[in-house]
Design a protein around this motif. Structure first.
Motif, PDB file in Angstrom:
ATOM      1  N   TYR A   1     -46.396 -14.693 -42.914  1.00  0.00           N
ATOM      2  CA  TYR A   1     -46.590 -13.444 -43.450  1.00  0.00           C
ATOM      3  C   TYR A   1     -46.022 -12.437 -42.498  1.00  0.00           C
ATOM      4  O   TYR A   1     -45.528 -11.299 -42.714  1.00  0.00           O
ATOM      5  CB  TYR A   1     -47.984 -13.251 -43.879  1.00  0.00           C
ATOM      6  CG  TYR A   1     -48.288 -13.339 -45.263  1.00  0.00           C
ATOM      7  CD1 TYR A   1     -47.787 -13.064 -46.312  1.00  0.00           C
ATOM      8  CD2 TYR A   1     -49.732 -14.304 -45.375  1.00  0.00           C
ATOM      9  CE1 TYR A   1     -48.118 -13.603 -47.498  1.00  0.00           C
ATOM     10  CE2 TYR A   1     -49.929 -14.754 -46.622  1.00  0.00           C
ATOM     11  CZ  TYR A   1     -49.204 -14.260 -47.866  1.00  0.00           C
ATOM     12  OH  TYR A   1     -49.507 -14.463 -49.191  1.00  0.00           O
ATOM     13  N   ALA A   2     -46.237 -12.835 -41.328  1.00  0.00           N
ATOM     14  CA  ALA A   2     -45.622 -12.040 -40.126  1.00  0.00           C
ATOM     15  C   ALA A   2     -44.318 -11.930 -39.868  1.00  0.00           C
ATOM     16  O   ALA A   2     -43.954 -11.051 -38.998  1.00  0.00           O
ATOM     17  CB  ALA A   2     -46.461 -12.339 -38.632  1.00  0.00           C
TER      18      ALA A   2
ATOM     19  N   LEU B   1     -41.970  -9.050 -39.940  1.00  0.00           N
ATOM     20  CA  LEU B   1     -41.961  -7.937 -39.143  1.00  0.00           C
ATOM     21  C   LEU B   1     -40.603  -7.570 -38.632  1.00  0.00           C
ATOM     22  O   LEU B   1     -40.362  -6.420 -37.910  1.00  0.00           O
ATOM     23  CB  LEU B   1     -43.055  -8.346 -38.079  1.00  0.00           C
ATOM     24  CG  LEU B   1     -44.481  -8.073 -38.615  1.00  0.00           C
ATOM     25  CD1 LEU B   1     -45.225  -8.587 -37.317  1.00  0.00           C
ATOM     26  CD2 LEU B   1     -44.968  -6.545 -38.805  1.00  0.00           C
TER      27      LEU B   1
ATOM     28  N   SER C   1     -40.620  -8.064 -50.793  1.00  0.00           N
ATOM     29  CA  SER C   1     -41.649  -7.945 -50.226  1.00  0.00           C
ATOM     30  C   SER C   1     -42.935  -7.261 -51.432  1.00  0.00           C
ATOM     31  O   SER C   1     -44.079  -7.682 -50.873  1.00  0.00           O
ATOM     32  CB  SER C   1     -41.343  -6.276 -49.622  1.00  0.00           C
ATOM     33  OG  SER C   1     -40.026  -6.756 -48.674  1.00  0.00           O
TER      34      SER C   1
ATOM     35  N   VAL D   1     -54.508 -10.925 -44.259  1.00  0.00           N
ATOM     36  CA  VAL D   1     -53.550 -10.328 -43.239  1.00  0.00           C
ATOM     37  C   VAL D   1     -52.062 -10.166 -44.121  1.00  0.00           C
ATOM     38  O   VAL D   1     -51.570  -9.016 -43.609  1.00  0.00           O
ATOM     39  CB  VAL D   1     -53.196 -11.601 -42.032  1.00  0.00           C
ATOM     40  CG1 VAL D   1     -52.145 -10.832 -41.284  1.00  0.00           C
ATOM     41  CG2 VAL D   1     -54.743 -11.528 -41.290  1.00  0.00           C
TER      42      VAL D   1
ATOM     43  N   LEU E   1     -49.947  -6.550 -43.993  1.00  0.00           N
ATOM     44  CA  LEU E   1     -48.541  -6.597 -43.651  1.00  0.00           C
ATOM     45  C   LEU E   1     -47.712  -6.137 -44.918  1.00  0.00           C
ATOM     46  O   LEU E   1     -46.635  -5.555 -44.639  1.00  0.00           O
ATOM     47  CB  LEU E   1     -48.360  -7.815 -43.110  1.00  0.00           C
ATOM     48  CG  LEU E   1     -48.928  -8.080 -41.639  1.00  0.00           C
ATOM     49  CD1 LEU E   1     -48.425  -9.491 -41.321  1.00  0.00           C
ATOM     50  CD2 LEU E   1     -48.551  -7.297 -40.521  1.00  0.00           C
TER      51      LEU E   1
ATOM     52  N   ALA F   1     -47.679  -2.411 -45.620  1.00  0.00           N
ATOM     53  CA  ALA F   1     -47.071  -1.982 -44.418  1.00  0.00           C
ATOM     54  C   ALA F   1     -45.444  -2.054 -44.775  1.00  0.00           C
ATOM     55  O   ALA F   1     -44.810  -1.014 -44.520  1.00  0.00           O
ATOM     56  CB  ALA F   1     -47.376  -2.434 -42.982  1.00  0.00           C
ATOM     57  N   GLN F   2     -45.132  -2.971 -45.050  1.00  0.00           N
ATOM     58  CA  GLN F   2     -43.640  -3.222 -45.576  1.00  0.00           C
ATOM     59  C   GLN F   2     -43.210  -2.360 -46.714  1.00  0.00           C
ATOM     60  O   GLN F   2     -42.273  -1.666 -46.485  1.00  0.00           O
ATOM     61  CB  GLN F   2     -43.333  -4.456 -45.963  1.00  0.00           C
ATOM     62  CG  GLN F   2     -43.177  -5.480 -45.000  1.00  0.00           C
ATOM     63  CD  GLN F   2     -43.084  -7.049 -45.446  1.00  0.00           C
ATOM     64  OE1 GLN F   2     -41.655  -7.253 -45.971  1.00  0.00           O
ATOM     65  NE2 GLN F   2     -43.848  -7.941 -45.426  1.00  0.00           N
TER      66      GLN F   2
END
Length: 300
Positions: free
Chosen positions: A141-142, A145, A165, A193, A197, A200-201
């Motif tokens: 998932y990170a 970034l 996304s 988490v 994220l 945020a995307q």
């Protein structure tokens, strides 16, 4: 409550399978071109490891039917992707990919299964595999970034596919809700988490989407301005040729050996240099070709 968790789990299965199926278009092109081009095999290899471990976790968990089904399907998808990548990758990339597959999907996975079944007993088995699965899922998932950094740096959403996304965000939200209902900490933490994220995307996408459109509009106007300059140059060149032909005709008629220098040539080059200094907006609001055609020039 059990019925609600089952329904949400089914919805999670459908969304997850859609996410797993998203690279099909990419590999269609790979098969068609018989080359992996600049694609990297690492994401598919790590996802294959993650889905394999989650399938194993589902088999160990008495209530893990839906976890087993979705990750079992994901394992099949990722295995096909990795196999196609190994078939169509260039020789040097193929060797590196094969080594990574042997290390992670054979060596590491085999070691985890062997240690779990032979050296660990009882509920500790589920804890051991659950922690590994959660850590891998958080890492997956990170991984977008890097795409977020690219979007902020370039102020363009070109490198962040919206639907991927969005479905990752939706997938994480569904499985977070499922984990609360079944009280599964190992499913809940990584997906919570992922939900944050993913949100945020989407926020970054909304912020920079309009800026990307504005940048494209300016770029389009610049291209139109360049095309307009070329058109002006052609029109000026044609006007010069006509004036020079007329001047030559007059000179020959009067018996002169050489024609007089054309004033329009000097004038046109000055206009071109002046036009090159204009912005696209000034070019559209003040077309120089109108000044040239309306200007009357008198020759001796």
């Amino acid at each position: 409550m059990a019925g609600l968790s089952f329904i949400i789990g089914i919805i999670g299965n459908v969304i997850s399978i859609l996410v797993f199926a998203s690279p099909i278009k990419t590999f269609r092109q790979v098969v068609k071109k018989k080359s992996t081009e600049n694609y990297k095999g690492t994401p598919y290899i790590t996802t294959l490891l993650s889905t394999s471990l989650w399938t194993f976790y589902g088999l160990l968990n008495p209530d893990g039917l839906l976890v087993t089904t979705v990750n079992g399907a994901g394992t099949v998808f990722q295995f096909i992707y990795v196999t196609l990548f190994l078939i169509y990758a260039p020789k040097d990339k193929k060797v590196k990919t094969a080594k990574l597959v042997a290390l992670l999907n054979v060596g590491f996975l085999g070691l985890v299964i062997a240690v779990t079944l032979l050296a660990i007993h009882g509920r500790i088995r589920l804890t051991f595999v659950g922690i590994l699965c959660a850590a891998l899922t958080i890492g997956m998932y990170a991984s977008p970034l890097s795409a977020i950094r690219m979007v902020i740096k370039t102020k363009s959403v070109k490198y962040m596919p919206f639907f991927l996304s969005f479905f990752l965000f939706l997938n994480a939200g569904i499985w977070s809700g499922y984990s609360v209902l079944v009280k599964d900490f190992y499913i809940g933490v990584p997906n919570a988490v992922g939900f944050v994220l993913g949100l945020a995307q989407l926020i970054i996408y909304v912020i920079y989407k309009n800026k990307s459109i504005s940048a494209k509009s300016v770029e389009k106007m610049e291209e139109e301005g360049s095309a307009h300059l070329v058109k002006v140059g052609i029109e000026m060149g044609a006007l010069e040729d006509d004036e020079e032909a007329n001047q030559n005709g007059r000179s020959l008629h009067k018996g002169r050996s050489l024609p007089k220098p054309s004033v329009i040539r000097q004038y046109s080059f000055q206009r071109i240099f002046k036009t090159l200094s204009l912005s696209p907006y000034e070019i559209h609001s003040n077309c120089p070709c109108e000044d040239v055609t309306e200007k009357k020039i008198t020759f001796d």
